[in-house]
Design a protein around this motif. Structure first.
Motif, PDB file in Angstrom:
ATOM      1  N   ALA A  97      31.443   1.174   0.150  1.00 25.03           N
ATOM      2  CA  ALA A  97      31.820   2.582   0.161  1.00 25.03           C
ATOM      3  C   ALA A  97      30.662   3.511   0.214  1.00 25.03           C
ATOM      4  N   GLY A  98      30.853   4.575   0.971  1.00 23.64           N
ATOM      5  CA  GLY A  98      29.751   5.377   1.097  1.00 23.64           C
ATOM      6  C   GLY A  98      29.052   5.342   2.261  1.00 23.64           C
ATOM      7  N   GLU A  99      29.327   4.452   3.288  1.00 25.68           N
ATOM      8  CA  GLU A  99      28.282   4.161   4.380  1.00 25.68           C
ATOM      9  C   GLU A  99      28.635   5.264   5.462  1.00 25.68           C
ATOM     10  N   ILE A 100      28.427   6.436   5.215  1.00 26.43           N
ATOM     11  CA  ILE A 100      28.870   7.620   6.075  1.00 26.43           C
ATOM     12  C   ILE A 100      27.695   7.580   7.274  1.00 26.43           C
ATOM     13  N   GLY A 101      26.680   7.145   7.208  1.00 25.26           N
ATOM     14  CA  GLY A 101      25.678   6.900   8.446  1.00 25.26           C
ATOM     15  C   GLY A 101      26.286   6.157   9.626  1.00 25.26           C
ATOM     16  N   HIS A 102      27.522   5.403   9.252  1.00 27.42           N
ATOM     17  CA  HIS A 102      28.280   4.719  10.491  1.00 27.42           C
ATOM     18  C   HIS A 102      29.548   5.333  10.751  1.00 27.42           C
ATOM     19  N   VAL A 103      29.543   6.569  10.481  1.00 26.70           N
ATOM     20  CA  VAL A 103      30.898   7.260  10.906  1.00 26.70           C
ATOM     21  C   VAL A 103      30.310   8.081  12.299  1.00 26.70           C
ATOM     22  N   VAL A 104      31.304   7.556  13.309  1.00 26.78           N
ATOM     23  CA  VAL A 104      30.850   7.962  14.573  1.00 26.78           C
ATOM     24  C   VAL A 104      30.916   9.294  15.080  1.00 26.78           C
ATOM     25  N   VAL A 105      30.141   9.986  15.271  1.00 30.36           N
ATOM     26  CA  VAL A 105      30.306  11.621  15.424  1.00 30.36           C
ATOM     27  C   VAL A 105      29.895  11.865  16.961  1.00 30.36           C
ATOM     28  N   ARG A 106      29.402  11.028  17.622  1.00 27.69           N
ATOM     29  CA  ARG A 106      29.157  11.260  19.326  1.00 27.69           C
ATOM     30  C   ARG A 106      29.792  10.247  19.992  1.00 27.69           C
ATOM     31  N   PRO A 107      31.012   9.892  20.166  1.00 29.98           N
ATOM     32  CA  PRO A 107      31.583   8.622  20.781  1.00 29.98           C
ATOM     33  C   PRO A 107      30.992   8.445  22.160  1.00 29.98           C
ATOM     34  N   GLY A 108      30.536   7.008  22.112  1.00 29.38           N
ATOM     35  CA  GLY A 108      29.971   6.617  23.457  1.00 29.38           C
ATOM     36  C   GLY A 108      28.365   6.888  23.468  1.00 29.38           C
ATOM     37  N   GLY A 109      27.842   7.566  22.443  1.00 31.16           N
ATOM     38  CA  GLY A 109      26.402   8.045  22.399  1.00 31.16           C
ATOM     39  C   GLY A 109      25.614   6.815  22.039  1.00 31.16           C
ATOM     40  N   THR A 110      24.459   7.164  21.463  1.00 27.44           N
ATOM     41  CA  THR A 110      23.496   6.241  21.301  1.00 27.44           C
ATOM     42  C   THR A 110      24.143   5.014  20.565  1.00 27.44           C
ATOM     43  N   PRO A 111      23.556   3.805  21.031  1.00 28.07           N
ATOM     44  CA  PRO A 111      23.897   2.636  20.470  1.00 28.07           C
ATOM     45  C   PRO A 111      23.212   2.181  19.121  1.00 28.07           C
ATOM     46  N   CYS A 112      24.011   1.847  17.969  1.00 27.55           N
ATOM     47  CA  CYS A 112      23.463   1.663  16.780  1.00 27.55           C
ATOM     48  C   CYS A 112      23.438   0.125  16.295  1.00 27.55           C
ATOM     49  N   PRO A 113      22.535  -0.388  15.726  1.00 24.72           N
ATOM     50  CA  PRO A 113      22.289  -1.731  15.293  1.00 24.72           C
ATOM     51  C   PRO A 113      23.561  -2.337  14.722  1.00 24.72           C
ATOM     52  N   CYS A 114      24.555  -1.419  14.214  1.00 24.70           N
ATOM     53  CA  CYS A 114      25.552  -1.966  13.554  1.00 24.70           C
ATOM     54  C   CYS A 114      26.772  -2.255  14.577  1.00 24.70           C
ATOM     55  N   GLY A 115      26.604  -2.176  15.808  1.00 22.46           N
ATOM     56  CA  GLY A 115      27.325  -2.546  16.770  1.00 22.46           C
ATOM     57  C   GLY A 115      28.221  -1.529  17.295  1.00 22.46           C
ATOM     58  N   GLN A 116      28.078  -0.154  16.626  1.00 24.25           N
ATOM     59  CA  GLN A 116      28.872   0.947  17.428  1.00 24.25           C
ATOM     60  C   GLN A 116      28.214   1.852  18.168  1.00 24.25           C
ATOM     61  N   ARG A 117      28.743   2.856  18.785  1.00 22.02           N
ATOM     62  CA  ARG A 117      27.902   3.927  19.573  1.00 22.02           C
ATOM     63  C   ARG A 117      28.167   5.303  18.794  1.00 22.02           C
ATOM     64  N   GLY A 118      26.935   5.677  18.821  1.00 22.33           N
ATOM     65  CA  GLY A 118      27.317   7.282  18.330  1.00 22.33           C
ATOM     66  C   GLY A 118      27.294   7.788  16.839  1.00 22.33           C
ATOM     67  N   CYS A 119      26.884   6.514  16.046  1.00 22.81           N
ATOM     68  CA  CYS A 119      26.802   6.993  14.696  1.00 22.81           C
ATOM     69  C   CYS A 119      26.120   7.981  14.303  1.00 22.81           C
ATOM     70  N   LEU A 120      26.426   8.539  12.971  1.00 28.54           N
ATOM     71  CA  LEU A 120      25.759   9.696  12.449  1.00 28.54           C
ATOM     72  C   LEU A 120      24.485   9.271  12.386  1.00 28.54           C
ATOM     73  N   GLU A 121      24.040   8.051  11.784  1.00 34.66           N
ATOM     74  CA  GLU A 121      22.542   8.231  11.451  1.00 34.66           C
ATOM     75  C   GLU A 121      21.551   8.086  12.812  1.00 34.66           C
ATOM     76  N   ARG A 122      22.229   7.837  13.974  1.00 31.90           N
ATOM     77  CA  ARG A 122      21.473   7.819  15.173  1.00 31.90           C
ATOM     78  C   ARG A 122      21.036   9.218  15.450  1.00 31.90           C
ATOM     79  N   PHE A 123      21.587  10.196  14.736  1.00 31.50           N
ATOM     80  CA  PHE A 123      21.322  11.504  15.367  1.00 31.50           C
ATOM     81  C   PHE A 123      20.831  12.270  14.241  1.00 31.50           C
TER      82      PHE A 123
END
Length: 322
Positions: A171-197
């Motif tokens: 719970a609380g992992e807001i850094g991995h909410v996608v805010v920029r779909p298709g954006g910068t790759p994140c080590p978590c495996g998604q793209r565009g995660c909040l903490e990447r910006f």
């Protein structure tokens, strides 16, 4: 004097304290921050491997235990430990921590065996959030969200004096909410995660690229914003906009009364908070706008939170199952 041991374990260093364990009023919320009777720091020794880090923690805790017994006439009554990564608080296991190369370390049981006292294990951000919520910037708020902006971004969801871990401890992992779909790759495996910006690390990287100085960081960017540098303002606003997008998602889901922002980026003060409050205000529609405030406890939050975890053990009828 009755006291508890508090340990805040980071990737490279540990902060520790002996914390006064006075009576807690009914309802479980202390009247103010518990007194730090003794403070100490030590390196984790991670360059020597994960087993060495565990032994360093155990040895450090044992030294604090011995010091407290000699200095205050009685040994610590309990201990609280905050660690990074994925934490199973119910079982007292550090499931995974990339910076420490840990997997499934039964740290609570190891400490309880070494010290002979009850031990609570908590996630570092949730533990810091517990302190901010009870005795820091969120004191008196029945619902709060604590979001530190550091190397990454995480969150602590506060409800009536406790912090929600979630069904699986995520719970609380807001850094991995996608805010920029298709954006910068994140080590978590998604793209565009909040903490990447919007993390301090992301702002540091963006500003270093924009100004051409590889050593420039987020604090330098904030100073350049204050001096009117248009490049810095662009970098800063992009981070603020991404952060506002992520926070409004959190507000929609959680409806907190107080939103507490901490970590390195929050040290910019109103250079961050003025545009952030404006950006969040522009985005809300039906949602109730919470108070958006800076964290109050700084780098003592982890130790204070670990101390509160330990004090909670003394104020509940049973200790966590081992």
């Amino acid at each position: 004097m009755r006291h508890v041991i508090a340990l805040d374990v980071g990737g490279t260093g540990m902060k520790a304290a002996l914390v006064a364990a006075g009576p807690v009023p009914s309802g479980g919320t202390p009247a103010g921050p518990p007194a730090l009777l003794h403070r100490a720091r030590r390196a984790t020794g991670r360059e020597r491997g994960p087993e060495a880090v565990v032994e360093e923690i155990l040895g450090f805790a044992a030294e604090l235990h011995a010091y407290g017994a000699e200095r205050f006439g009685e040994p610590a009554a309990a201990a609280g430990v905050a660690v990074p990564g994925i934490v199973d608080e119910e079982r007292g296991v550090a499931v995974y921590a990339a910076n420490l190369d840990w997997r499934d370390v039964p740290l609570r049981d190891l400490l309880a065996e070494r010290l002979g006292i009850p031990v609570a294990l908590g996630h570092d951000v949730r533990t810091g959030g517990l302190a901010e919520g009870r005795v820091g910037a969120g004191r008196g708020a029945d619902r709060f969200l604590f979001v530190p902006l550091g190397t990454g971004i995480a969150g602590a969801i506060g409800i009536d004096g406790r912090v929600e871990a979630g069904a699986h401890g995520f719970a609380g992992e807001i850094g991995h909410v996608v805010v920029r779909p298709g954006g910068t790759p994140c080590p978590c495996g998604q793209r565009g995660c909040l903490e990447r910006f919007a993390s301090a690390a992301a702002v540091s990287q963006a500003w270093a690229e924009a100004c051409g100085d590889p050593d420039a960081d987020a604090a330098d960017c904030a100073k350049a914003v204050e001096s009117g540098d248009p490049r810095a303002r662009e970098v800063w606003q992009e981070a603020v906009d991404a952060l506002a997008d992520g926070l409004v998602t959190a507000l929609t889901l959680l409806d907190p009364r107080t939103l507490i922002i901490g970590g390195g980026l929050a040290e910019a003060g109103e250079t961050l908070f003025t545009p952030l409050r404006d950006a969040v205000r522009r985005r809300v529609t039906f949602q109730k706008l919470p108070s958006i405030v800076p964290a109050a406890l700084g780098d003592t939050a982890g130790c204070l939170g670990a101390g509160l975890l330990a004090r909670d053990l003394l104020n509940t009828p049973t200790t966590p199952r081992r």
